[in-house]
Design a protein around this motif. Sequence first.
Motif: not given
Length: 372
Positions: A231-247, A259-268
């Motif tokens: 009934q919902s699609r929670p938003s999700v982010i992954t990974e973290m910033v490393i040496s100034g860069i977030w991949s 993320i999509k197939d797991a029932g989540g929404s993705y900001p990008w």
Amino acid sequence: MKLCKILTRALLLMLAVLAMASCTRGKALQEGQGGSQATLLTMTHKDGYTVAQIKDPWHNGKVLHTYVLVPRDKALPANRPKGTVVRTPIERALVYSEVHTSVMRELGGFQAVKGVCDVNYYTDPEVLDLVKAGKIADCGNSNAPTIERVIAMKPDAILLSPYQDATYGQIAKLGIPIIECADYLEYTPLGRAEWVRFYGALLGDEARGDSLYRQVKARYDAITAKTATAQSRPSVITEMVISGIWSVPGGNSYMARIIKDAGGSYPWASDKSTGSLSLDFNQVLAKAQNADYWFVKWTGIKTLADLQAQYDLNKSFKAFKTHKVWACDTGESHFFVRIPFHPDVLLKEYASVLHPELFPGFKHEYYHQLEK
């Protein structure tokens, strides 16, 4: 020594991400012909042999490699197409990656592993014991294998992961079939998993490879069907910033699909990149500060305090404040070895976090929720 090993693994992970991001394919990938999920691999069965063609992931319309797989008990076909002839099943393989020694074991062909490179990065106790006993040759660094050891072990195939415009140095001059394992460059979970069919064929048991893939796909599709009812699609982010860069995974990448197939929404999600986006912390914060869940893969992160210690402003995210950060310690698990050919496992890990009501009683193998 332990810190050095951790940092080296982290560097290898970052290089893999950058390799995927460097691909020139900018358009969304489509599922392969005939129901196949793999976009880089095509297998065609002929009378008495199989042709496996691998597309060049860096140059559209070109072929990276063509293999002609011929059973050992059959004569070489006179009218065979141009390509590298590989006698199957392979019996004496030099394998560069634990991912592929692992899948060879799952296919019942582990006995064909007679040599490895980069043994310091292996965690498989059987491989380590056999290397120590001299039953599997340690052929040194994958960037420059010890040629004398390679020649001495007499491999009938060398399994390695290709990179753009690779030449492979002295190894390429030995006349030994080089199997370019481009599975890691597939951008869909099932596309990557389907390469188990190719490895099954190399080991003389494509039927087993087909069976393993069908089982993975069935489980994956069943999870996706279940999350489609959420009934919902929670938003999700992954990974973290490393040496100034977030991949950040691109909107058409492997992780975006998970993320999509797991029932989540993705900001990008609207982004069309199949690789990763190199962003700074503020760019990610501006777009995804209010994400409901945050998934991190790293080593040594046991608590929210550990995550904050990595970068103090990590505390700025909603998921951090609501204790909805889940971490996978890649230094203590076999995540990178197992997941490539078992995306259903990763999918269920994500889906059970986003929609626990659909997976009651599920016990996580890789991810754990961070506490204070």
